[in-house]
Design an enzyme around this catalytic site. Structure first.
Site, PDB file in Angstrom:
ATOM      1  N   HIS A  14      -9.057   8.605   4.182  1.00  0.00           N
ATOM      2  CA  HIS A  14      -9.035   7.219   4.665  1.00  0.00           C
ATOM      3  C   HIS A  14     -10.436   6.694   4.944  1.00  0.00           C
ATOM      4  O   HIS A  14     -10.606   5.527   5.268  1.00  0.00           O
ATOM      5  CB  HIS A  14      -8.196   7.094   5.936  1.00  0.00           C
TER       6      HIS A  14
ATOM      7  N   HIS B  78       1.677   4.281  -3.099  1.00  0.00           N
ATOM      8  CA  HIS B  78       1.532   5.743  -3.099  1.00  0.00           C
ATOM      9  C   HIS B  78       2.593   6.359  -4.014  1.00  0.00           C
ATOM     10  O   HIS B  78       2.343   7.366  -4.681  1.00  0.00           O
ATOM     11  CB  HIS B  78       1.679   6.309  -1.682  1.00  0.00           C
TER      12      HIS B  78
ATOM     13  N   HIS C 224       0.846  -1.200   0.000  1.00  0.00           N
ATOM     14  CA  HIS C 224       0.000   0.000   0.000  1.00  0.00           C
ATOM     15  C   HIS C 224       0.884   1.254   0.000  1.00  0.00           C
ATOM     16  O   HIS C 224       0.669   2.191  -0.778  1.00  0.00           O
ATOM     17  CB  HIS C 224      -0.915  -0.014   1.229  1.00  0.00           C
ATOM     18  N   GLU C 225       1.871   1.264   0.886  1.00  0.00           N
ATOM     19  CA  GLU C 225       2.739   2.440   1.014  1.00  0.00           C
ATOM     20  C   GLU C 225       3.521   2.698  -0.275  1.00  0.00           C
ATOM     21  O   GLU C 225       3.578   3.823  -0.764  1.00  0.00           O
ATOM     22  CB  GLU C 225       3.693   2.251   2.191  1.00  0.00           C
TER      23      GLU C 225
ATOM     24  N   TYR D 222      -3.844  14.824  -2.779  1.00  0.00           N
ATOM     25  CA  TYR D 222      -4.194  14.120  -1.546  1.00  0.00           C
ATOM     26  C   TYR D 222      -5.206  14.896  -0.718  1.00  0.00           C
ATOM     27  O   TYR D 222      -4.919  15.353   0.389  1.00  0.00           O
ATOM     28  CB  TYR D 222      -2.928  13.832  -0.745  1.00  0.00           C
TER      29      TYR D 222
ATOM     30  N   ASP E  44      -8.389  14.647   8.168  1.00  0.00           N
ATOM     31  CA  ASP E  44      -7.923  13.543   7.319  1.00  0.00           C
ATOM     32  C   ASP E  44      -7.969  13.952   5.836  1.00  0.00           C
ATOM     33  O   ASP E  44      -8.357  13.161   4.976  1.00  0.00           O
ATOM     34  CB  ASP E  44      -8.759  12.270   7.580  1.00  0.00           C
TER      35      ASP E  44
ATOM     36  N   GLU F  85      -5.829   6.923  -1.895  1.00  0.00           N
ATOM     37  CA  GLU F  85      -5.830   5.910  -0.839  1.00  0.00           C
ATOM     38  C   GLU F  85      -6.341   4.565  -1.357  1.00  0.00           C
ATOM     39  O   GLU F  85      -5.788   3.510  -1.046  1.00  0.00           O
ATOM     40  CB  GLU F  85      -6.712   6.373   0.329  1.00  0.00           C
TER      41      GLU F  85
HETATM   42 ZN   LIG Z   1      -2.176   5.387   2.359  1.00  0.00          ZN
END
Ligand SMILES: [Zn+2]
Length: 397
Positions: A261, A168, A164-165, A179, A256, A188
């Site tokens: 998220h 990005h 996932h990271e 974002y 957020d 996300e």
């Molecule tokens: Zn993320």
């Protein structure tokens, strides 16, 4: 390209903020420290990101360093390199393997050479800080905390989170989805899509066999949470999981980054439904459709436009009216998005606001102005974070 580098954390802020109210003082302290470290880092990374040359080509070569519970990456020691022996440290080996799985997935499934498509080297830093309840990708490296051992486990343990990271980074180097709000939630969601696909590909699971959970391994066995998120059932990964799974429950909020998220649950569910309807391996047709749609997107792409693009790509790749395209259509419908069928190029123009129109021919002065605007925004975020934490500290005393 002047992509917007940003620090992406594995653990969403709402989970850590929730822990500030824990009855366990040790849990509160670790959560607070993790939030403070993250807020401070975000400020530092903002300054770093203002300078070009973040990506170093290196054929996706991996190097893992041990921070020995410090936060100064310059003081970290080499733990494992591409040609070296396995480390005696399990965390270093897990990070090394996960970076490799993710890199190999993009290479073998999408013929993409590392995160930036140009062989960017992959550096991982394990044992970052003390009891740090997070892991993050900051545009040039990935750092992993050990977790507090009470709520969070060692963050090197979750392949879906690590993929996932890194994803990005892929998004930063392709669509560059801004974002915030819907483009941020898409950002996300793309990371969750690639996160689960890397895991499914590694485990050789079909869409039916996968549990579609992201971050199953991040919590200790004592915690009553299945995972960070469920793509199959957004809002049900744990008791107070706040993710919506339909547009009618879209979360409007300023925190957020506009609920990135939270609302990622909607496109996540659409991907899960698409993959389920097509059947078989989700990294094949469903993954290819989403990847091509990502590459055709831009920084301001919203849900509607992205959904329309997946429909168009499904037709281009697998035929108009074919099973994949029908699956895409049905999936978006089930999450409350009716496809317009307008060609992506036209939809793009409609979705844009004046002053943010286009990537081609952008004047330097505009780019500089936007950079200043971004930096100003980050400083504001940082001071908001600190103010929020101060408030929490005062409140928890
Ligand atoms: Zn993320």
């Amino acid at each position: 390209m002047t992509s917007e580098l940003r620090m992406h954390c594995a653990i969403p802020p709402y989970i850590l903020e929730d822990l500030l109210g824990s009855d366990d003082g040790e849990v509160r302290q670790a959560a607070l420290n993790s939030l403070l470290t993250t807020a401070r880092l975000r400020g530092e990374r903002t300054v770093l990101a203002a300078f070009p040359g973040a990506a170093t080509p290196g054929n996706g070569r991996r190097t893992v360093f041990d921070c020995r519970n410090g936060t100064d990456l310059a003081l970290a020691v080499l733990a494992r390199s591409e040609d070296g022996q396995p480390s005696t440290d399990g965390a270093a080996n897990r990070a090394f393997d996960a970076l490799g799985r993710t890199r190999d997935f993009f290479q073998q499934v999408f013929a993409r050479n590392s995160v930036d498509g140009q062989g960017m080297r992959l550096d991982g830093y394990v044992h970052y800080d003390e009891k740090y309840n997070n892991a993050f990708w900051d545009g040039r490296e990935m750092c992993f905390g050990d977790g507090d051992g009470i709520i969070f486990s060692d963050l090197t343990g979750s392949l879906s989170v690590i993929a996932h990271e890194l994803a990005h980074g892929v998004t930063e180097h392709t669509a560059g989805l801004a974002y915030r709000d819907q483009s941020g939630a898409l950002n996300e969601s793309m990371s969750d899509v690639f996160g689960t696909l890397v895991e499914q590909w590694t485990l050789h699971q079909t869409a039916e066999q996968s549990d579609w959970l992201i971050g199953r391994e991040v919590f200790t066995p004592k915690v009553q949470k299945d995972a960070l998120r469920s793509m199959k059932a957004p809002g049900h990964a744990w008791a107070r999981d706040p993710q919506p799974d339909h547009m009618s429950h879209y979360v409007h909020m300023s925190g957020d980054h506009g609920g990135v998220h939270y609302n990622s649950g909607i496109p996540n569910k659409a991907f899960y439904l698409t993959a389920s309807a097509i059947g078989g391996y989700a990294w094949e047709a469903p993954g290819m459709i989403w990847y091509e749609a990502l590459k055709a997107s831009n920084s301001e792409t919203r849900f509607q436009e992205f959904a329309d693009t997946t429909y168009q790509k499904a037709g281009d790749l697998y035929g108009d009216g074919g099973t994949p395209q029908q699956a895409v259509l049905g999936a978006w419908q089930q999450v409350g998005i009716t496809l317009t069928g307008i060609p992506a190029g036209v939809a793009k123009e409609q979705g844009r606001t004046v002053g943010e129109s286009g990537d081609a021919g952008r004047q330097d002065s505009v780019a500089v102005a936007r950079q200043v605007q971004t930096l100003t925004g980050r400083v504001q975020e940082l001071s908001d974070d600190v103010a929020m934490l101060k408030g929490r500290m005062a409140g928890s005393r």
